[in-house]
Scaffold this motif. Structure first.
Motif, mmCIF file in Angstrom:
data_model
loop_
_atom_site.group_PDB
_atom_site.id
_atom_site.type_symbol
_atom_site.label_atom_id
_atom_site.label_comp_id
_atom_site.label_asym_id
_atom_site.label_seq_id
_atom_site.Cartn_x
_atom_site.Cartn_y
_atom_site.Cartn_z
ATOM 1 N N CYS A 18 -13.874 42.271 8.865
ATOM 2 C CA CYS A 18 -13.886 42.062 7.421
ATOM 3 C C CYS A 18 -12.993 43.123 6.812
ATOM 4 O O CYS A 18 -13.333 44.317 6.808
ATOM 5 N N CYS A 19 -11.835 42.701 6.294
ATOM 6 C CA CYS A 19 -10.840 43.661 5.827
ATOM 7 C C CYS A 19 -9.754 42.936 5.039
ATOM 8 O O CYS A 19 -9.706 41.704 5.017
ATOM 9 N N GLU A 20 -8.878 43.706 4.420
ATOM 10 C CA GLU A 20 -7.647 43.171 3.832
ATOM 11 C C GLU A 20 -6.684 43.001 4.997
ATOM 12 O O GLU A 20 -5.943 43.904 5.367
ATOM 13 N N ASN A 21 -6.752 41.814 5.640
ATOM 14 C CA ASN A 21 -6.056 41.643 6.919
ATOM 15 C C ASN A 21 -4.586 41.256 6.797
ATOM 16 O O ASN A 21 -3.876 41.211 7.796
ATOM 17 N N SER A 24 -16.649 40.064 -0.864
ATOM 18 C CA SER A 24 -17.716 39.100 -1.146
ATOM 19 C C SER A 24 -18.344 38.674 0.175
ATOM 20 O O SER A 24 -17.898 39.065 1.258
ATOM 21 N N GLY A 25 -19.342 37.839 0.077
ATOM 22 C CA GLY A 25 -19.899 37.242 1.282
ATOM 23 C C GLY A 25 -18.949 36.224 1.880
ATOM 24 O O GLY A 25 -17.900 35.911 1.320
ATOM 25 N N ALA A 26 -19.345 35.680 3.031
ATOM 26 C CA ALA A 26 -18.506 34.720 3.764
ATOM 27 C C ALA A 26 -19.227 33.376 3.819
ATOM 28 O O ALA A 26 -20.125 33.183 4.634
ATOM 29 N N TRP A 27 -18.822 32.457 2.951
ATOM 30 C CA TRP A 27 -19.435 31.132 2.889
ATOM 31 C C TRP A 27 -18.415 30.002 2.985
ATOM 32 O O TRP A 27 -18.752 28.878 3.346
ATOM 33 N N GLY A 28 -17.172 30.287 2.640
ATOM 34 C CA GLY A 28 -16.180 29.226 2.508
ATOM 35 C C GLY A 28 -15.901 28.459 3.781
ATOM 36 O O GLY A 28 -15.791 27.220 3.761
ATOM 37 N N LEU A 29 -15.774 29.155 4.892
ATOM 38 C CA LEU A 29 -15.408 28.483 6.138
ATOM 39 C C LEU A 29 -16.557 27.640 6.678
ATOM 40 O O LEU A 29 -16.338 26.548 7.226
ATOM 41 N N ASN A 30 -17.812 28.117 6.543
ATOM 42 C CA ASN A 30 -18.957 27.306 6.963
ATOM 43 C C ASN A 30 -19.041 26.023 6.148
ATOM 44 O O ASN A 30 -19.244 24.926 6.702
ATOM 45 N N THR A 31 -18.864 26.147 4.844
ATOM 46 C CA THR A 31 -18.930 24.972 3.974
ATOM 47 C C THR A 31 -17.826 23.983 4.307
ATOM 48 O O THR A 31 -18.054 22.765 4.355
ATOM 49 N N GLN A 56 -15.432 37.944 8.065
ATOM 50 C CA GLN A 56 -14.459 38.073 6.990
ATOM 51 C C GLN A 56 -14.970 37.485 5.684
ATOM 52 O O GLN A 56 -15.280 36.294 5.603
ATOM 53 N N GLY A 57 -15.089 38.322 4.665
ATOM 54 C CA GLY A 57 -15.523 37.840 3.363
ATOM 55 C C GLY A 57 -14.510 36.901 2.739
ATOM 56 O O GLY A 57 -13.310 36.964 3.034
ATOM 57 N N ASP A 58 -14.979 36.038 1.851
ATOM 58 C CA ASP A 58 -14.083 35.061 1.226
ATOM 59 C C ASP A 58 -13.063 35.734 0.307
ATOM 60 O O ASP A 58 -11.919 35.286 0.219
#
Length: 406
Positions: A186-189, A218-225, A244-246
């Motif tokens: 989780c970072c500015e990759n 933030s939390g990480a929800w986008g990829l699961n959804t 990785q946070g959204d």
């Protein structure tokens, strides 16, 4: 002009393949003598492209060290997975090769120092191939800043706003490195698309430097959804844990007092944008509205949105003036052609690279520092001075027609 440079390319995934077929094979100043990818089918595809477009058949390998050690390679272009960027760059520099490296963040500050130490020991720079430094709007704004139209720049913003949900969730099928990174870090990759142009505006490493940063996620929800709503996505990703946070926000304080804000936004639905913004005491540029605002014109003289074209005649950067006359080429709105032209022109004419190893280390260091800051609840992190104090007196010199120090 010297002889055609003998070039080897490492990494023939999506980025490497498009660079090879859409840029390198169309350049007369180079001869592609070697291609490499971990996957043999990609290496063979690269070999075939060169044969068809350039007329010679390069060697191929699945081991980048073989390419680096071959005497028929003078210049190494690295377009492989992020994890391999610094190891391959160091190996190539130690072998006495010129090195150009595609973008991405580092995995440790120690790796960034190793990159700098290798340059200082070998005298071989590694140029980061940050194409966004050569964007038409970015260069026009840079010229306007340099000529004082914005006054004292107080703050800059930028972001990698790019819906990559398909690319990430199909990482296994497409053999793409982003999936494993999003699962485990989780970072500015991917900081340099936004930070590169900003660093040039603020004279980073040349009279100014980045001092410290703080990052939050933030939390990480986008990829699961996304996985839950797409039939062709691996079902395991519906409930997989993504580190990785959204949305990642990183604030950077500079020695000159300026504030830089970076945003990483790649796992939620959205349009593409780099969000380039420059705010000064006399004017501003905002990519979102495609607008420049100058105090000297007053509100009625500025208009509200989409007014960039009215400034181009007077403030188009010389690089783009010449480029438009000759004809824009290559991908990413022509930026790819410019950054590679700058790289090879510098080698052929023994010039200082326009983005040097100190820049590369400084920009890549944002990734591990942001990771550490996020893990510690947004705690400030000191940014190393990779120039060891030379930023106070360093200037861009002998950079030729692609200089980013107008």
């Amino acid at each position: 002009m010297k002889h055609a440079l003998k070039v080897g390319i490492i990494g023939l995934g999506e980025r490497g393949y498009s660079t090879l077929s859409g840029v390198l094979c169309d350049m007369d100043s180079i001869c592609i003598t070697y291609v490499c990818d971990t996957f043999e089918d990609r290496a063979l595809r690269g070999q075939q492209i060169v044969t068809e477009k350039k007329g010679n058949t390069p060697k191929y390998t699945t081991d980048y060290r073989v390419l680096i050690e071959d005497p028929d390679v003078e210049v190494v272009v690295i377009a492989s997975a992020w994890e391999n960027h610094i190891p391959a760059a160091i190996a190539a520099m130690q072998a006495g090769k010129y090195v150009g490296c595609e973008v991405g963040g580092a995995y440790s500050i120690d790796d960034c120092w190793k990159l700098v130490h290798t340059y200082e020991e070998t005298g071989r720079h590694c140029m980061m191939l940050e194409n966004c430094c050569f964007g038409r709007d970015e260069l026009m704004v840079l010229r306007m800043v340099r000529e004082g139209l914005f006054g004292k720049v107080a703050a800059c913003e930028g972001g990698y706003h790019h819906d990559l949900r398909y690319e990430i969730t199909h990482g296994v099928e497409n053999r793409h490195y982003r999936l494993r990174n999003y699962k485990n870090r989780c970072c500015e990759n991917y900081p340099t698309h936004e930070l590169g142009p900003i660093a040039k505006v603020l004279n980073i490493n040349r009279g100014n430097r980045m001092l410290s940063l703080t990052s939050m996620s933030s939390g990480a929800w986008g990829l699961n959804t996304y996985a839950q709503n797409q039939e062709n996505v691996n079902a395991d990703l519906q409930t997989a844990r993504f580190a990785q946070g959204d949305i990642i926000k990183t604030n950077i304080l500079c020695a000159g007092g300026e504030l830089i804000t970076l945003t990483l936004d790649t796992s939620l639905p959205r349009h593409y944008s780099r969000g380039f913004t420059v705010r000064g005491t006399k004017g501003s540029y905002t990519e979102l509205t495609k607008a420049i605002f100058l105090d000297s014109l007053g509100e009625s003289g500025n208009g509200l949105y989409n007014n960039l074209d009215q400034y181009r005649q007077d403030w188009e950067h010389p690089i783009w003036q010449k480029y438009l006359e000759e004809g824009v080429k290559g991908g990413h709105d022509g930026m790819d052609w410019l950054v590679y032209s700058a790289f090879f022109e510098g080698i052929l004419n023994d010039r200082q690279p326009v983005i040097d190893t100190y820049d590369m280390a400084s920009w890549m260091a944002i990734t591990p520092l942001s990771e550490r800051s996020i893990m510690q609840g947004g705690q400030p992190m000191d940014i190393p001075d990779f120039t060891r104090g030379q930023w106070l007196c360093r200037t861009d010199s002998n950079q030729g027609p692609y200089s980013l120090d107008l």
